[in-house]
Design an enzyme around this catalytic site. Structure first.
Site, PDB file in Angstrom:
ATOM      1  CB  CYS A  35      46.002 -35.290 -52.666  1.00  0.00           C
ATOM      2  SG  CYS A  35      46.873 -35.483 -51.272  1.00  0.00           S
ATOM      3  CE  LYS A  86      27.733 -13.292 -19.846  1.00  0.00           C
ATOM      4  NZ  LYS A  86      27.742 -14.620 -19.873  1.00  0.00           N
ATOM      5  CE  LYS A 117      27.770 -13.766 -14.889  1.00  0.00           C
ATOM      6  NZ  LYS A 117      28.132 -15.280 -15.616  1.00  0.00           N
ATOM      7  CB  SER A 171      19.327 -15.220 -14.333  1.00  0.00           C
ATOM      8  OG  SER A 171      18.366 -14.728 -14.662  1.00  0.00           O
ATOM      9  CB  CYS A 230      49.074 -38.993 -53.411  1.00  0.00           C
ATOM     10  SG  CYS A 230      47.144 -38.689 -53.316  1.00  0.00           S
ATOM     11  CD  GLU A 247      50.152 -38.908   8.650  1.00  0.00           C
ATOM     12  OE1 GLU A 247      50.248 -38.681   9.575  1.00  0.00           O
ATOM     13  OE2 GLU A 247      50.430 -37.765   7.749  1.00  0.00           O
ATOM     14  CB  CYS A 290      43.077 -37.138 -50.643  1.00  0.00           C
ATOM     15  SG  CYS A 290      44.174 -38.176 -51.752  1.00  0.00           S
ATOM     16  CE1 TYR A 296      27.442 -18.456  -7.337  1.00  0.00           C
ATOM     17  CE2 TYR A 296      25.794 -17.410  -6.182  1.00  0.00           C
ATOM     18  CZ  TYR A 296      26.197 -18.271  -7.304  1.00  0.00           C
ATOM     19  OH  TYR A 296      25.119 -18.614  -8.098  1.00  0.00           O
ATOM     20  CD  GLU A 354      28.284 -20.322 -11.442  1.00  0.00           C
ATOM     21  OE1 GLU A 354      27.112 -19.797 -10.656  1.00  0.00           O
ATOM     22  OE2 GLU A 354      28.139 -20.106 -12.657  1.00  0.00           O
TER      23      GLU A 354
HETATM   24 ZN   LIG Z   1      46.429 -37.879 -51.469  1.00  0.00          ZN
END
Ligand SMILES: [Zn+2]
Length: 666
Positions: A408, A314, A114, A80, A411, A33, A426, A225, A173
């Site tokens: 590795c 904080k 905060k 601040s 391998c 709507e 590798c 705020y 904020e």
């Molecule tokens: Zn490898």
């Protein structure tokens, strides 16, 4: 009702529904709507453009992309808050406040969550949102009105029927809800774009975007705020009454604020929310405490930097402690080894975590992480959390430093450490794990998008020896696939069809799919647009590549190295033989600019003047050196010259690079 009145009536309804949806979260009509109303309004406004006003709900996203935001001087400085991590400082703040107000004064506080976002200031005149700015240095901020307009919980026009001051300011904020943040980072990870570290960074980055359409897609929200006006009849005695007023005016006010009769109640509020914070759908990083009485606020006044009547507590970043059960070394498609800690599952910020990244050997050494250690983990921007530190007080004395692999794990090739890089690699390009990861990457959604060819199947096909590289995908036979466990004839046929269909994918997807180190989705698109064919890209040297905006030295070097490798060249030759598209799709719609005359001015973000000219000409357009009434478009970049002025005088359309590329359909 005449047309103008019906338009206004529709807008009034939509504003009301927006308020119910975005602020109260209690919609009274269905989305369908609502969409119908919007469509109706859009249609009427299209028919009667003379009635379009900037505060219309259809005008949230408007205007051309901006190059930079003009700066504005705040009418009232945006100070601040001083902040603290200790309850002791809070008690000290209470003592200081009371003594400044005479020691027997009764001081009531308002505690608010905060929100971890970006502070903004909004100016309203005659009930209309006229300007919005970032804090900047507190005195001067950036005018980001165009981006703030896209945030649906910011009213463009105050809901009618409210008595309002002719001029007022609202502070709030802007934040990104956790869910949007996760979705955006997930998408960015898929596209190999850099991730946002946290929702605050994501919100800040979004507000700085130069294209309001992109901002609108990011789902930002705002909590208001602070309310301020100079008109006496609207001056409330308390801050809480201002919050209530903001709500009545249609602003989104965080519902969890609390009036506290003393500092003890404030500390209780802090403790309560430090525990409950992860249950909120947005991030908070602490609690803000303000003196409720505005007269008292006035007496207390401000220091140069912050008000004396407020302080922020904080929270420390959310952490969990758990044990490292094992450390595994994962081999990626470029051969880089990443150490991953397998953890004793633990709850962190609302989810259960069982793995954390240890980044690289240097990080392990720096933090002295050992298998069996108890560690603190934290969520960063990555999908996978990180280990912050070891809890040494719980270390078992028998634990040995982690062995950094020399070979590795897949391998057994001797690992190398690349200069300037901390990562272990590798070097064996035929390492089975790398082959699996490369093929998976090639088939993935943002690359060739071969549906059904996921990691599990790739692994199986590589183990069977059917796939050794990405070109082998195109020599797969339905019979081979049908033989595999859990693969019937039907799914084998579907896979073959998907593989066949992928031959038509665009060049940028192929470039991305090749998995050239450092070349993500965005870089692949730039390369596609610039070179228009795989052949031209293969022939490009360092100088040519580095000329391109968006391709740095590291990328250029990586591209040159990749194509210098004989094996990669062979793979590309084979892909060509199988009929994979090697040309830009742009070439097919070559004549899209047929008959159009362009004039270039200024520096474009991606293309050089010469490249832009070539592009126009290959698409059938013409480039002229001066603007006249015969010019169709002026393509303008940074620092445009007098041609832009001339174009404006003659009413010639001026476009930027992005709109130009849209015209080419790329
Ligand atoms: Zn490898």
């Amino acid at each position: 009702m005449n047309i103008k009145e019906s338009i206004e009536d529709l807008r009034r309804k939509i504003r009301r529904y927006d308020y119910e949806y975005y602020v109260k979260a209690q919609p009274t009509i269905s989305d369908f709507e609502y969409d119908q109303l919007i469509k109706k309004l859009e249609k009427l406004e299209q028919q009667y453009p003379e009635y379009i006003t900037p505060d219309s709900p259809t005008q949230r996203v408007s205007g051309e992309p901006t190059k930079e935001f003009p700066s504005v001087i705040h009418r009232y400085p945006m100070l601040s808050l001083s902040n603290t991590y200790s309850a002791q400082d809070f008690i000290e703040f209470d003592r200081r406040t009371k003594s400044a107000l005479k020691s027997d004064a009764h001081v009531e506080y308002v505690a608010e969550l905060k929100i971890d976002g970006v502070a903004v200031s909004l100016s309203y005149e005659q009930g209309r949102f006229v300007q919005g700015a970032t804090r900047g240095d507190g005195i001067r901020g950036d005018d980001i009105t165009i981006n703030l307009r896209t945030i649906r919980s910011i009213p463009l026009k105050i809901i009618e029927g409210k008595k309002i001051p002719s001029r007022f300011e609202v502070r709030g904020e802007v934040f990104m809800p956790k869910k949007s943040f996760e979705e955006i980072n997930k998408k960015r990870a898929e596209q190999e774009d850099s991730l946002f570290a946290n929702p605050r960074n994501a919100a800040a980055g979004t507000l700085k975007l130069q294209d309001a359409r992109l901002v609108a897609e990011r789902h930002l929200e705002m909590f208001a705020y602070y309310f301020f006006t100079e008109e006496d009849s609207f001056l409330n005695p308390t801050h809480v009454q201002n919050l209530e007023l903001l709500k009545r005016l249609g602003f989104n006010v965080n519902p969890h604020f609390k009036v506290c009769p003393d500092i003890g109640a404030v500390l209780e509020y802090v403790r309560e929310w430090e525990e409950k914070r992860s249950s909120l759908p947005y991030e908070i990083d602490g609690v803000v405490v303000k003196v409720n009485d505005l007269q008292q606020q006035k007496i207390l006044g401000n220091t140069a930097k912050s008000p004396r009547w407020a302080i922020a507590f904080k929270f420390k970043a959310e952490q969990a402690e758990t044990r490292i059960n094992a450390v595994v070394w994962q081999v990626g498609r470029t051969g880089i080894l990443t150490p991953v800690a397998e953890l004793e599952p633990v709850k962190l910020a609302g989810t259960t975590v069982s793995r954390a990244t240890l980044h690289n050997p240097d990080e392990i050494a720096r933090k002295d992480i050992r298998q069996g250690d108890f560690v603190f983990i934290e969520k960063g921007g990555d999908i996978i959390p990180k280990v912050v530190a070891v809890n040494l007080s719980r270390r078992d004395t028998a634990l040995q430093p982690l062995k950094i692999p020399t070979h590795c794990p897949v391998c057994a090739t001797k690992l190398v450490r690349i200069e300037d890089e901390v990562a272990l690699r590798c070097p064996n390009v035929e390492c089975p794990e790398q082959i699996i990861r490369r093929i998976e990457h090639f088939a993935s959604r943002n690359a060739m998008d071969i549906e059904g060819l996921g990691i599990a199947l790739v692994e199986l096909l590589v183990k069977k020896g059917f796939l050794k590289n990405v070109a082998d995908i195109y020599s797969l036979k339905a019979e081979q696939i049908a033989e595999l466990e859990r693969m019937g004839e039907k799914s084998a046929d579907n896979l073959i069809k998907a593989i066949e269909a992928s031959k038509k994918q665009s060049l940028d997807r192929l470039i991305f799919g090749l998995g050239i180190p450092y070349i993500g989705v965005t870089a692949a698109k730039i390369l596609d647009r610039t070179f228009q064919s795989m052949e031209a890209l293969q022939q490009a040297d360092m100088d040519r590549l580095q000329e391109i905006n968006g391709i740095g030295e590291k990328m250029a070097l990586s591209i040159v190295d990749f194509f210098r490798d004989e094996r990669n060249r062979q793979i590309i030759d084979r892909l060509k033989e199988y009929g994979i598209r090697m040309e830009s799709t742009g070439l097919e719609s070559k004549q899209t600019l047929q008959g159009l005359t362009f004039v270039l001015t200024g520096t474009l973000p991606t293309y050089s003047r010469k490249q832009a000219q070539e592009l126009i000409e290959t698409h059938g357009g013409r480039v002229s050196s001066s603007v006249s009434s015969k010019t169709d478009y002026v393509l303008a970049g940074d620092n445009p010259g007098s041609k832009l002025f001339k174009a404006r005088q003659l009413g010639v359309k001026v476009i930027d690079e992005k709109s130009f590329l849209d015209m080419l359909g790329s």
